[in-house]
Scaffold this motif. Structure first.
Motif, PDB file in Angstrom:
ATOM      1  N   VAL A  19       0.929  -0.653   0.102  1.00 25.46           N
ATOM      2  CA  VAL A  19       0.178   0.160   0.004  1.00 25.46           C
ATOM      3  C   VAL A  19       0.598   1.371   0.385  1.00 25.46           C
ATOM      4  N   ASN A  20       0.796   2.321  -0.880  1.00 27.94           N
ATOM      5  CA  ASN A  20       1.222   3.348  -1.003  1.00 27.94           C
ATOM      6  C   ASN A  20       0.650   4.664   0.169  1.00 27.94           C
ATOM      7  N   VAL A  21       1.582   5.327   0.701  1.00 34.60           N
ATOM      8  CA  VAL A  21       1.227   6.398   1.473  1.00 34.60           C
ATOM      9  C   VAL A  21       1.036   7.597   0.637  1.00 34.60           C
ATOM     10  N   TYR A  22       0.209   8.427   1.126  1.00 41.86           N
ATOM     11  CA  TYR A  22       0.503  10.075   0.721  1.00 41.86           C
ATOM     12  C   TYR A  22       0.394  11.744   1.471  1.00 41.86           C
ATOM     13  N   ARG A  23       1.518  11.859   1.404  1.00 39.90           N
ATOM     14  CA  ARG A  23       1.198  12.930   2.159  1.00 39.90           C
ATOM     15  C   ARG A  23      -0.300  14.315   1.638  1.00 39.90           C
ATOM     16  N   ILE A  24      -1.048  15.089   1.866  1.00 36.74           N
ATOM     17  CA  ILE A  24      -2.442  15.721   1.267  1.00 36.74           C
ATOM     18  C   ILE A  24      -2.180  16.467   1.954  1.00 36.74           C
ATOM     19  N   PRO A  25      -2.604  17.970   1.065  1.00 38.84           N
ATOM     20  CA  PRO A  25      -3.397  19.183   2.222  1.00 38.84           C
ATOM     21  C   PRO A  25      -3.867  19.313   2.330  1.00 38.84           C
ATOM     22  N   PRO A  26      -4.037  20.265   3.092  1.00 34.87           N
ATOM     23  CA  PRO A  26      -5.309  20.124   4.876  1.00 34.87           C
ATOM     24  C   PRO A  26      -6.285  20.800   3.673  1.00 34.87           C
ATOM     25  N   ARG A  27      -7.234  20.310   4.325  1.00 37.37           N
ATOM     26  CA  ARG A  27      -9.104  20.322   3.766  1.00 37.37           C
ATOM     27  C   ARG A  27      -9.022  21.924   3.817  1.00 37.37           C
ATOM     28  N   THR A  28      -9.683  22.945   3.192  1.00 37.40           N
ATOM     29  CA  THR A  28      -9.635  23.782   3.466  1.00 37.40           C
ATOM     30  C   THR A  28     -11.691  24.522   3.266  1.00 37.40           C
ATOM     31  N   SER A  29     -12.012  22.997   2.661  1.00 32.11           N
ATOM     32  CA  SER A  29     -13.880  23.376   2.761  1.00 32.11           C
ATOM     33  C   SER A  29     -14.282  22.113   2.473  1.00 32.11           C
ATOM     34  N   ASN A  30     -14.834  21.899   1.932  1.00 32.77           N
ATOM     35  CA  ASN A  30     -16.540  20.699   1.992  1.00 32.77           C
ATOM     36  C   ASN A  30     -16.615  20.734   1.194  1.00 32.77           C
ATOM     37  N   ARG A  31     -15.863  20.374   0.145  1.00 37.88           N
ATOM     38  CA  ARG A  31     -14.986  19.832  -1.152  1.00 37.88           C
ATOM     39  C   ARG A  31     -14.799  18.586  -0.939  1.00 37.88           C
ATOM     40  N   ALA A  32     -15.534  18.042  -2.449  1.00 33.18           N
ATOM     41  CA  ALA A  32     -15.133  16.563  -2.056  1.00 33.18           C
ATOM     42  C   ALA A  32     -13.469  16.210  -1.896  1.00 33.18           C
ATOM     43  N   ILE A  33     -13.011  15.152  -1.663  1.00 31.51           N
ATOM     44  CA  ILE A  33     -11.485  14.917  -2.091  1.00 31.51           C
ATOM     45  C   ILE A  33     -11.208  14.368  -3.542  1.00 31.51           C
ATOM     46  N   ARG A  34     -10.211  15.023  -3.954  1.00 33.39           N
ATOM     47  CA  ARG A  34     -10.068  14.494  -5.201  1.00 33.39           C
ATOM     48  C   ARG A  34      -8.234  13.888  -5.106  1.00 33.39           C
ATOM     49  N   ALA A  35      -7.658  12.272  -5.798  1.00 34.35           N
ATOM     50  CA  ALA A  35      -6.722  12.214  -5.097  1.00 34.35           C
ATOM     51  C   ALA A  35      -6.091  12.654  -5.934  1.00 34.35           C
ATOM     52  N   ALA A  36      -6.397  13.086  -7.635  1.00 34.22           N
ATOM     53  CA  ALA A  36      -5.489  14.205  -8.959  1.00 34.22           C
ATOM     54  C   ALA A  36      -5.012  15.231  -8.271  1.00 34.22           C
ATOM     55  N   ASP A  37      -5.186  15.642  -6.959  1.00 35.90           N
ATOM     56  CA  ASP A  37      -4.288  16.469  -6.190  1.00 35.90           C
ATOM     57  C   ASP A  37      -3.368  16.065  -5.503  1.00 35.90           C
ATOM     58  N   TRP A  38      -2.885  14.636  -5.426  1.00 37.11           N
ATOM     59  CA  TRP A  38      -1.599  14.260  -4.750  1.00 37.11           C
ATOM     60  C   TRP A  38      -0.600  13.989  -5.477  1.00 37.11           C
ATOM     61  N   LYS A  39      -0.063  13.398  -5.301  1.00 40.54           N
ATOM     62  CA  LYS A  39       1.516  13.009  -5.737  1.00 40.54           C
ATOM     63  C   LYS A  39       2.073  11.862  -6.023  1.00 40.54           C
ATOM     64  N   LEU A  40       0.561  11.233  -7.059  1.00 33.62           N
ATOM     65  CA  LEU A  40       0.592  10.329  -7.188  1.00 33.62           C
ATOM     66  C   LEU A  40       1.950   8.956  -7.048  1.00 33.62           C
TER      67      LEU A  40
END
Length: 252
Positions: A19-40
């Protein structure tokens, strides 16, 4: 004093070797989370994932592939919920809320290289909390008193009951017998009725006494007549010869 959870057994729900672990940016709004914003293409950590359950709580543990050392774990008390969330653009990535021994929490992203591994992880959590829901309902039913009226089938004081048990009568189904002692035979397939065997046996037994003498007399008469009648040719010729001699002896 030890808590009740420390005496419960730990069961394994699912194990995935990578399994791969990614550091994700903090959530600033109630918008749905997208994996495309991560460094996949550049995961921050790669290891093994093991999902266990102790009582009603599930634990997602991230461990080293070789040594098995615990990297991070996320206690999950409900699913879907805050502890494990899905992303909006892929079924292989999730947001995990990890917690240390001091109770501090952080959100990280995890992802699977194979879609079937993500499916197994999702189903393992769903089955566990389905079981938790059933156990909760059973415990509530056991504790709640039964308010439904019970059916009383017992006899009241002084009440009696009468049973009429009749004896079955057996019908006499004996087969009818003929006067001769033999049963009637069914008709032949051709449609013609044959005389009963009793009549045949009676005729054979009675006819010879009366008709036997008559037939014998007739046979005797025929035989006597046949013996008394002489053949015509030799007698007629002999008589004509005798008379012929008398004619020849007469005077000429």
């Amino acid at each position: 004093m030890a808590t009740d959870g420390q005496f419960e057994y730990e069961s394994i729900l699912c194990v995935k070797p990578e399994v791969n672990v990614y550091r994700i940016p903090p959530r600033t709004s109630n918008r749905a989370i997208r994996a495309a914003d991560w460094k996949l293409d550049a995961p921050d950590w790669t290891g093994r994932m093991r999902v266990t359950a102790r009582g009603k709580v599930a634990y997602v543990k991230l461990e080293d592939k070789v040594s098995g050392e615990l990297f991070a774990q996320a206690p999950v008390d409900e699913y879907p919920g805050v502890a494990v969330e899905t992303v909006s653009d892929s079924s292989r990535y999730f947001v995990l809320r990890i917690m240390d021994d001091n109770g501090r929490t952080a959100f990280i992203g995890i992802g699977f290289g194979d879609r079937s591994d993500a499916f197994d992880f999702n189903v393992a959590l769903q089955d566990h909390f389905k079981w938790v829901k059933q156990e909760t309902e059973f415990s509530k039913q056991a504790q709640a008193p039964d308010s439904t009226p019970k059916l009383d089938l017992g006899f009241k004081e002084g009440q009696t009951i009468t049973l009429n048990i009749g004896q079955s009568k057996k019908k006499d189904r004996s087969r009818p017998q003929s006067s001769g002692g033999l049963g009637l035979l069914p008709p032949p397939p051709g449609g013609k009725l044959a005389p009963p065997p009793s009549s045949r046996s009676t005729n054979h037994n009675t006819q010879p006494s009366a008709g036997g003498s008559d037939s014998g007399c007739l046979l005797d008469l025929d035989s006597s007549n046949s013996n008394s009648v002489a053949p015509p040719n030799p007698t007629s010729t002999g008589s004509s010869d005798l008379w012929g001699d008398f004619d020849s002896a007469s005077p000429k």
